[in-house]
Design a protein around this motif. Structure first.
Motif, short mmCIF file in Angstrom:
data_model
loop_
_atom_site.label_atom_id
_atom_site.label_comp_id
_atom_site.label_asym_id
_atom_site.label_seq_id
_atom_site.Cartn_x
_atom_site.Cartn_y
_atom_site.Cartn_z
N VAL A 420 32.76 40.29 45.59
CA VAL A 420 31.91 40.90 44.56
C VAL A 420 32.76 41.75 43.62
N ILE A 421 32.55 41.58 42.32
CA ILE A 421 33.22 42.42 41.32
C ILE A 421 32.42 43.70 41.17
N VAL A 422 33.02 44.81 41.58
CA VAL A 422 32.35 46.11 41.51
C VAL A 422 33.17 47.02 40.59
N LEU A 423 32.53 47.50 39.55
CA LEU A 423 33.22 48.35 38.57
C LEU A 423 33.81 49.58 39.24
N GLN A 424 35.02 49.93 38.82
CA GLN A 424 35.78 51.09 39.31
C GLN A 424 36.31 50.92 40.74
N GLN A 425 36.02 49.78 41.36
CA GLN A 425 36.57 49.52 42.70
C GLN A 425 37.53 48.34 42.69
N GLY A 426 37.11 47.23 42.14
CA GLY A 426 37.89 45.99 42.15
C GLY A 426 37.04 44.87 42.71
N VAL A 428 35.42 43.56 45.84
CA VAL A 428 35.03 44.04 47.17
C VAL A 428 34.70 42.84 48.05
N VAL A 429 35.39 42.74 49.17
CA VAL A 429 35.14 41.66 50.14
C VAL A 429 34.28 42.23 51.25
N MET A 430 33.13 41.60 51.49
CA MET A 430 32.20 42.12 52.50
C MET A 430 31.62 40.98 53.32
N ASP A 431 31.13 41.31 54.51
CA ASP A 431 30.44 40.30 55.31
C ASP A 431 28.98 40.24 54.88
N LEU A 432 28.20 39.37 55.52
CA LEU A 432 26.82 39.16 55.09
C LEU A 432 25.90 40.32 55.48
N ASN A 433 26.42 41.26 56.24
CA ASN A 433 25.66 42.47 56.56
C ASN A 433 25.99 43.61 55.60
N LYS A 435 29.02 44.95 55.24
CA LYS A 435 30.17 45.76 55.68
C LYS A 435 31.40 45.39 54.86
N THR A 436 32.04 46.40 54.27
CA THR A 436 33.23 46.17 53.46
C THR A 436 34.41 45.81 54.36
N LEU A 437 35.00 44.64 54.12
CA LEU A 437 36.14 44.19 54.90
C LEU A 437 37.46 44.47 54.20
N ASN A 438 37.41 44.49 52.87
CA ASN A 438 38.64 44.69 52.10
C ASN A 438 38.25 44.99 50.66
N ILE A 439 39.12 45.68 49.97
CA ILE A 439 38.96 45.89 48.53
C ILE A 439 40.25 45.45 47.85
N ILE A 440 40.15 44.45 47.00
CA ILE A 440 41.31 43.94 46.28
C ILE A 440 41.43 44.72 44.99
N ASP A 441 42.49 45.47 44.88
CA ASP A 441 42.65 46.44 43.79
C ASP A 441 43.16 45.74 42.53
N ILE A 442 42.25 45.33 41.67
CA ILE A 442 42.62 44.81 40.36
C ILE A 442 41.74 45.49 39.31
N CYS A 470 44.85 34.45 41.75
CA CYS A 470 45.63 35.33 42.64
C CYS A 470 45.37 34.96 44.09
N SER A 471 46.21 35.49 44.96
CA SER A 471 46.06 35.24 46.39
C SER A 471 44.91 36.09 46.93
N MET A 472 44.59 35.90 48.21
CA MET A 472 43.51 36.67 48.83
C MET A 472 43.87 38.15 49.00
N THR A 473 45.12 38.47 48.78
CA THR A 473 45.52 39.88 48.83
C THR A 473 45.66 40.49 47.44
N GLY A 474 45.37 39.69 46.39
CA GLY A 474 45.43 40.18 45.02
C GLY A 474 46.73 39.93 44.31
N GLN A 475 47.70 39.26 44.97
CA GLN A 475 48.96 38.97 44.31
C GLN A 475 48.76 37.86 43.28
N GLU A 476 49.15 38.12 42.05
CA GLU A 476 48.92 37.17 40.97
C GLU A 476 49.77 35.92 41.15
#
Length: 559
Positions: A420-426, A428-433, A435-442, A470-476
């Motif tokens: 999900v593209i969330v303004l001011q965060q980047g 956001v990778v979350m599960d279907l509940n 829960k935030t699993l990761n935030i890719i900082d771009i 980019c990769s799943m870690t945000g590397q372009e």
């Protein structure tokens, strides 16, 4: 069949001690007795290795997964993301000189969560589809054999009935005719039996691949699954090719008889009882498409040429009540179309593939981006309200709300995760509940559209008019920019990782090559496009769904 020979402990064998193993290490690929297993677990470097029982190991013992480079004989311990290929330490300087250091990662990192990857799911789906195809071909050939047998019986009866009206002189003619019939029937029958035997053998082989895949998924290591998926894909691809080759020239045979109409009155002139004719018609067996991820079986990377891509308009229709470009649209597995109208009516609409309005799905705010979750569920973002919902399209009262910290725009579902593209965060990778699993900082200030594959993320930047991979870690990995592009909107990816984007200003649909080095304009305003905003590619049906001016939706078949 699993081996019954005892597995020896590798560590004891190194000391010339013969001892049966109790456990098998999937990382070391070696058996361990009880004492050596404890020592193995006590060492920090091997503490996290996965140990399975010898009984479980026997289930995957005969699954051939090549862990070594076929060219250099070294262990495959690296992975090039650019070319999507496993490599050894010798391959990198010799075959991947142009690849950056970020392109080459360890095989352990690349193979993480391989059992949950879409590639393995695709393999399982391909195996299942291939088995269905083989069963279908067998059933069709059995029916054709039944028909030709019935033809043979009908002709035999005709011959017998005709013979009753003839005198003794016709006995010899009857004998010759029956021999001719038998010869031609056996010839037809033998051809059916041959292809049936081939198909049944292939069924057994594909069933074996299915069993191997299940066992590999249950008991093998991620590395073995990662490499085994690709190698089993190769084996399956060959079998599918063999199946298509076997049935391509399959022929149906129908037999009939032409009885001489003057046989009763011209006994002395008739030299032949009749004529057995075999009519050949093409079987025209239609196989279901087997979804094979070609990106996983290419030796030197992806091969699909974007300049060979063509589109054929299937359907175009207007959405009543909408006077603005549609923000998103997706095609469901059952051909229903879900449409989000953020700018105009603020509705989510459901239509059939002919454009007939089925209903409006209740929403609590203006919906922006859609993604398919499973078979019947969708996820939708509400930027103004700063939350998203997961909605069951068959029962819209079943829905789950997930709050976001700021405006949420584009969304995509991949491998049990929401991106999900969330303004001011980047991103956001979350599960279907939720829960935030990761935030890719771009920087997502001007990013409104996103899509993903199993190992890549793609998005468009409205301000810079660039397409990013980019990769799943945000590397372009690559960035695409073209002077003819002015305001990029929606984005989608095909099964070859070629990227489709729409340009609202130039009124065009563009496809970008999987490596970001080439592009092609597929549709323009000459094709009726005006302010296109939404684009969605259905990988199973190979259909592009476009949403553009005044609520127009168009479906294109991709070939």
């Amino acid at each position: 069949m699993t081996s019954k020979v005892n597995i020896s402990c590798g560590s004891c064998g190194y000391e010339d001690i013969s001892k049966n193993a109790k456990k098998w290490c999937t990382i070391c690929e070696e058996g361990f007795c009880g004492e050596c297993e404890k020592y193995h677990k006590s060492m920090k470097i091997t503490r996290d290795h996965k140990m399975i029982s010898i009984e479980d190991y026997r289930q995957i013992e005969n699954i051939s997964v090549n862990l070594y480079c076929e060219i250099h004989g070294k262990k495959l311990d690296l992975y090039c993301k650019k070319h999507e290929i496993a490599a050894c330490v010798v391959c990198i300087p010799s075959e991947h000189k142009s690849c950056s250091s970020s392109d080459v990662i360890s095989i352990d990192d690349a193979s993480k969560n391989a059992k949950q990857s879409s590639s393995l799911l695709d393999l399982e789906g391909t195996i299942s589809t291939t088995i269905d195809n083989v069963k279908f071909c067998i059933k069709d050939r059995e029916m054709a054999l039944k028909i030709v047998n019935e033809d043979e019986q009908t002709i035999r009866k005709t011959i017998t009935d005709t013979r009753k009206n003839l005198n003794k002189y016709l006995d010899e003619l009857e004998r010759k005719m029956l021999l001719d019939l038998k010869s031609k029937h056996e010839n037809c029958k033998s051809k059916f039996v041959k292809i049936l035997n081939q198909l049944k053998q292939m069924e057994k082989e594909v069933e074996k691949l299915k069993e191997q895949t299940l066992q590999m998924k249950r008991f093998a290591s991620d590395l073995q699954v990662f490499l085994g998926t690709r190698q089993l894909n190769q084996a399956l691809c060959k079998k599918i090719g063999s199946l298509k080759e076997d049935i391509r020239d399959s022929t149906n045979y129908n037999m009939e008889i032409e009885v001489n109409h003057v046989i009763s009155s011209l006994v002395n002139e008739v030299k032949q009882f009749g004529k057995i004719k075999v009519m050949e018609t093409m079987a025209n067996l239609q196989l279901k498409d087997a979804k094979i991820d070609q990106a996983q079986i290419q030796v030197h990377g992806l091969s699909h040429n974007i300049h060979n891509i063509s589109l054929q308009l299937k359907q175009k229709f207007d959405i009543k009540g909408s006077e603005s470009p549609l923000s998103d649209c997706i095609v469901l597995p059952d051909d229903r179309i879900i449409i989000a109208d953020f700018i105009g009516s603020g509705k989510i609409m459901e239509c059939n593939n002919d454009g007939q309005h089925i209903r409006d799905i209740p929403v609590s705010d203006k919906p922006y981006s859609l993604t398919l979750v499973g078979t019947d569920c969708i996820a939708v973002t509400y930027p103004s309200s700063k939350y998203l919902e997961i909605i069951n399209t068959k029962n819209t009262s079943e829905r789950k709300r997930v709050n976001c910290s700021s405006l949420c725009w584009g969304i995509y579902y991949q491998d049990q995760k929401l991106y999900v593209i969330v303004l001011q965060q980047g991103i956001v990778v979350m599960d279907l509940n939720g829960k935030t699993l990761n935030i890719i900082d771009i920087d997502v200030l001007y990013v409104y559209h996103i899509t993903t594959t199993s190992d890549r993320i793609y998005y468009t930047n409205y301000n810079s008019n660039t397409v990013h991979c980019c990769s799943m870690t945000g590397q372009e990995i690559w960035v695409f920019k073209d002077q003819s592009i002015f305001s990029l909107g929606g984005i989608s990816v095909d099964h070859n990782q070629n990227v489709f984007v729409v340009d609202e200003t130039s009124n065009s649909l563009i496809v970008i090559q999987h490596d970001g080095k080439d592009s092609k304009v597929l549709l323009t305003d000459r094709d009726g496009l005006a302010s296109p905003c939404a684009v969605s590619y259905n990988k199973q049906k190979k259909i592009i769904c476009l949403g553009y001016k005044k609520g127009v939706v168009a479906l294109y078949q991709v070939s």
